[in-house]
Design an enzyme around this catalytic site. Structure first.
Site, PDB file in Angstrom:
ATOM      1  N   PRO A 150      13.929 -31.096 -14.017  1.00 18.88           N
ATOM      2  CG  PRO A 150      15.797 -30.407 -15.253  1.00 18.88           C
ATOM      3  CD  PRO A 150      14.301 -30.569 -15.346  1.00 18.88           C
ATOM      4  CE1 TYR A 151      14.724 -23.313 -10.987  1.00 18.50           C
ATOM      5  CE2 TYR A 151      13.274 -23.943  -9.169  1.00 18.50           C
ATOM      6  CZ  TYR A 151      14.084 -23.005  -9.785  1.00 18.50           C
ATOM      7  OH  TYR A 151      14.283 -21.782  -9.202  1.00 18.50           O
ATOM      8  N   GLY A 152      13.792 -28.997  -9.393  1.00 15.83           N
ATOM      9  CA  GLY A 152      13.802 -29.346  -7.975  1.00 15.83           C
ATOM     10  C   GLY A 152      15.076 -30.036  -7.530  1.00 15.83           C
TER      11      GLY A 152
END
Length: 266
Positions: free
Chosen positions: A170-172
């Protein structure tokens, strides 16, 4: 910093979230050397105190550690009030607290994980830290800035490549959301005396977000966190008065500043 940099921040009161290490600690170091008074936060008081003690020798500015979990509204409210009390007010908020891909996939660089294999709890926690945390802290700080009639927010981000790269959920999405949030903050605060800008390193950095077993060839190309020093000093200095709704890349800062001084586009 040299004496002729002209990027002093004497007496500027800065709150930096997630500043116990990495980019946050590097920015705190640069600002303290420039004369700013800085509150550094960590998820618990112990880590914040330890960071403040270590940073105290960085310069002439005063540094205070405050425990603040940016995921929790109550903790944020208490932390911001403590920061205001400690510094006598806040002039600049640097939203930096974040966790990386290794929290959901320790081998994310060598073994990318498709989004459908990401644990939901890991997704929620990263978004709560890297996106919702920016909202909660800004939400608590902005009323103080509006009351003062002036202030600055700097939201730390990452390259656009991280927002579309395979295996970066989920970083992006969290970083993309933080950039959208920043642009809306800027629109909402336009004309208020409070400015909002985005600052990013310009590449992967040598921080705890990179796996320990990253190949040596790749590690050699990691940016030192100190790359954030000059642009954050400038953004907190008198030179940045009125600068609003800009996306500033640290590795390109000198060129950006040169173009700005000559009035060139971009």
């Amino acid at each position: 910093m040299t004496d002729n940099d002209g990027e002093r921040a004497d007496g500027v009161r800065v709150l930096i979230t997630g500043a116990t290490r990495g980019l946050g600690a590097a920015m705190a170091t640069a600002l303290l050397a420039a004369g700013a008074d800085v509150v550094v936060t960590g998820r618990d008081q112990g880590s914040a105190d330890a960071a403040a003690e270590q940073l105290a020798a960085s310069g002439t500015g005063r540094v205070v550690g405050i425990g603040m979990d940016v995921r929790d509204e109550g903790s944020v409210e208490r932390g911001v009030h403590a920061a205001v009390d400690a510094l006598g007010g806040i002039d600049v908020l640097v939203n930096n607290a974040g966790i990386g891909m290794r929290t959901v996939n320790p081998a994310f660089l060598t073994e990318p994980q498709p989004f459908w294999q990401v644990p939901p709890d890991g997704f929620r926690d990263l978004v709560a830290t890297n996106l919702t945390g920016y909202f909660l802290v800004a939400r608590a700080v902005v009323p103080h800035l509006l009351e003062a009639g002036t202030g600055r927010i700097v939201n730390v981000s990452m390259n656009h490549e991280t927002m579309k790269r395979a295996g970066f959920v989920p970083y992006g999405p969290a970083r993309a959301g933080a950039e959208a949030l920043s642009r809306i903050m800027a629109a909402d605060l336009d004309g208020s005396g409070v400015t909002v800008n985005i600052l990013l390193p310009g590449g992967a950095t040598a921080t705890g977000m990179v796996p320990d077993d990253v190949p040596a060839a790749m590690r050699a190309h990691l940016l030192d966190p100190s790359i954030m020093g000059r642009p954050i000093r400038w953004l907190c200095s008198a030179a940045a008065t009125g600068v609003h709704d800009q996306r500033i890349v640290a590795t390109e800062f000198n060129d950006w500043l040169s173009r700005r001084s000559t009035g060139a586009p971009g």
